[in-house]
Design a protein around this motif. Structure first.
Motif, mmCIF file in Angstrom:
data_model
loop_
_atom_site.group_PDB
_atom_site.id
_atom_site.type_symbol
_atom_site.label_atom_id
_atom_site.label_comp_id
_atom_site.label_asym_id
_atom_site.label_seq_id
_atom_site.Cartn_x
_atom_site.Cartn_y
_atom_site.Cartn_z
ATOM 1 N N ILE A 1 20.408 56.738 -20.894
ATOM 2 C CA ILE A 1 21.303 56.095 -19.540
ATOM 3 C C ILE A 1 21.643 55.231 -20.547
ATOM 4 C CG2 ILE A 1 21.253 53.873 -18.114
ATOM 5 C CD1 ILE A 1 18.743 55.583 -16.866
ATOM 6 N N ILE A 2 21.949 54.357 -21.279
ATOM 7 C CA ILE A 2 21.993 53.659 -22.418
ATOM 8 C C ILE A 2 23.473 54.041 -23.132
ATOM 9 C CG2 ILE A 2 21.992 51.593 -24.193
ATOM 10 C CD1 ILE A 2 19.096 51.312 -23.327
ATOM 11 N N TYR A 3 22.702 55.284 -23.878
ATOM 12 C CA TYR A 3 23.879 56.192 -24.172
ATOM 13 C C TYR A 3 25.085 56.427 -23.188
ATOM 14 C CZ TYR A 3 25.646 60.094 -27.119
ATOM 15 O OH TYR A 3 26.827 60.659 -27.440
ATOM 16 N N GLY A 4 24.809 57.292 -22.353
ATOM 17 C CA GLY A 4 25.955 57.489 -21.620
ATOM 18 C C GLY A 4 26.792 56.696 -21.212
ATOM 19 N N LEU A 5 26.258 55.196 -20.875
ATOM 20 C CA LEU A 5 26.725 53.892 -20.484
ATOM 21 C C LEU A 5 27.206 53.086 -21.700
ATOM 22 C CD1 LEU A 5 24.221 51.311 -18.612
ATOM 23 C CD2 LEU A 5 26.402 52.630 -17.653
ATOM 24 N N LEU A 6 26.831 53.166 -22.871
ATOM 25 C CA LEU A 6 27.523 53.193 -23.674
ATOM 26 C C LEU A 6 28.913 53.666 -24.172
ATOM 27 C CD1 LEU A 6 24.566 52.077 -26.669
ATOM 28 C CD2 LEU A 6 26.646 50.049 -25.542
ATOM 29 N N ALA A 7 29.131 55.099 -23.781
ATOM 30 C CA ALA A 7 30.468 55.927 -23.921
ATOM 31 C C ALA A 7 30.773 55.681 -22.913
ATOM 32 C CB ALA A 7 28.993 57.607 -23.948
ATOM 33 N N GLY B 1 37.270 47.709 -31.880
ATOM 34 C CA GLY B 1 37.465 48.760 -30.768
ATOM 35 C C GLY B 1 36.266 50.160 -31.693
ATOM 36 N N PHE B 2 36.830 50.456 -32.674
ATOM 37 C CA PHE B 2 35.908 51.016 -33.634
ATOM 38 C C PHE B 2 34.207 50.691 -33.024
ATOM 39 C CE2 PHE B 2 36.327 46.832 -36.496
ATOM 40 C CZ PHE B 2 35.446 47.274 -37.118
ATOM 41 N N LEU B 3 33.890 49.860 -33.169
ATOM 42 C CA LEU B 3 32.615 49.328 -33.017
ATOM 43 C C LEU B 3 31.626 50.239 -31.950
ATOM 44 C CD1 LEU B 3 31.558 46.243 -34.716
ATOM 45 C CD2 LEU B 3 31.164 48.145 -35.488
ATOM 46 N N LEU B 4 32.672 50.138 -31.107
ATOM 47 C CA LEU B 4 32.292 49.777 -29.797
ATOM 48 C C LEU B 4 32.411 51.869 -29.908
ATOM 49 C CD1 LEU B 4 31.820 50.065 -26.781
ATOM 50 C CD2 LEU B 4 33.732 49.034 -26.078
ATOM 51 N N LYS B 5 33.192 52.859 -29.998
ATOM 52 C CA LYS B 5 33.498 53.518 -30.119
ATOM 53 C C LYS B 5 32.053 54.597 -31.318
ATOM 54 C CE LYS B 5 36.873 57.271 -32.119
ATOM 55 N NZ LYS B 5 37.733 58.027 -32.868
ATOM 56 N N ALA B 6 31.739 53.998 -31.788
ATOM 57 C CA ALA B 6 30.366 54.414 -33.131
ATOM 58 C C ALA B 6 29.496 53.798 -32.430
ATOM 59 C CB ALA B 6 30.531 54.171 -34.268
ATOM 60 N N SER B 7 28.951 53.104 -31.899
ATOM 61 C CA SER B 7 27.954 52.652 -30.797
ATOM 62 C C SER B 7 27.176 53.929 -29.888
ATOM 63 C CB SER B 7 27.755 51.204 -29.420
ATOM 64 O OG SER B 7 28.502 52.376 -28.668
#
Length: 213
Positions: free
Chosen positions: A7-13, A28-34
């Motif tokens: 769920i966390i993975y899906g929300l981050l993506a 933005g690059f950090l959110l992209k890789a999170s």
């Protein structure tokens, strides 16, 4: 993989995919890789996972590729491409431990051959000086693709992940070198995040299924 992590993975993506509709921002690059870094943490906590460091290296290389492609630095495309190429090699090496070539059918080989030839016919006239790295990337992603298809696992998780990864990269290449695609960031990143999730979970399941065999 634990449902909460999924769920966390899906929300981050989803969070990053939605931000691509707006003006790029500094971090933005950090959110992209999170989401990918979350997969790395998940693998790191699996104490009994065989060849854990190889799988972890593949995931971290992917995260580096994400950030390099998003950063406004010189040669970011080549650097990002190189990071993803390393990720594909490490994924293939991890999967090779549990391979069974009899699982590879002539139909799969034929379809992939047609895909590669079609993409090269489209890309070669347009990539210019990037021809060599693009061809090299096709080689390593093909290696990963076939490694996923010959993996000795009863599920289709790895195959789905490999197909999605190829789809994401193909959309990215078409948008970059041939013609702009509508909503390309959503299409590329959605298929990419799904691909990484399926490949990572498939690799962990494969190692668990065959541990000690």
């Amino acid at each position: 993989m634990h449902r909460i992590i999924t769920i966390i993975y899906g929300l981050l993506a989803l969070g990053y995919v939605l931000t691509t509709l707006y003006t790029p921002y500094s971090w933005g690059f950090l959110l992209k890789a999170s989401p990918i870094l979350l997969l790395a943490v998940t693998v790191l906590t699996r104490r009994s996972l065989p060849a854990k460091w190889m799988l972890l290296g593949a995931i971290l290389s992917s995260a580096c590729g994400d950030m390099l492609l998003a950063l406004p630095i010189e040669h970011s495309f080549i650097l990002g491409l190189s990071a993803f190429a390393l990720a594909h090699v490490l994924y293939a090496c991890f999967l090779y431990q549990w391979h069974d070539v009899t699982r590879l059918t002539p139909l799969t080989i034929g379809f992939f051959f047609v895909y590669v030839v079609s993409m090269l016919l489209l890309l070669v006239p347009s990539v210019g000086a990037l021809l060599a790295p693009v061809l090299a990337y096709f080689i390593v992603i093909s290696l990963m693709f076939f490694s996923a298809f010959v993996a000795r696992t009863p599920t289709y998780t790895l195959r789905v992940g490999a197909i999605l990864f190829v789809t994401s990269d193909s959309l990215l290449a078409i948008n970059a070198f041939i013609t702009p695609l509508p909503f390309q960031s959503i299409l590329v990143m959605s298929s990419y995040y799904a691909a990484q999730y399926f490949i990572a979970t498939g690799c962990m399941a494969l190692a668990k299924e065959n541990h000690g065999n």
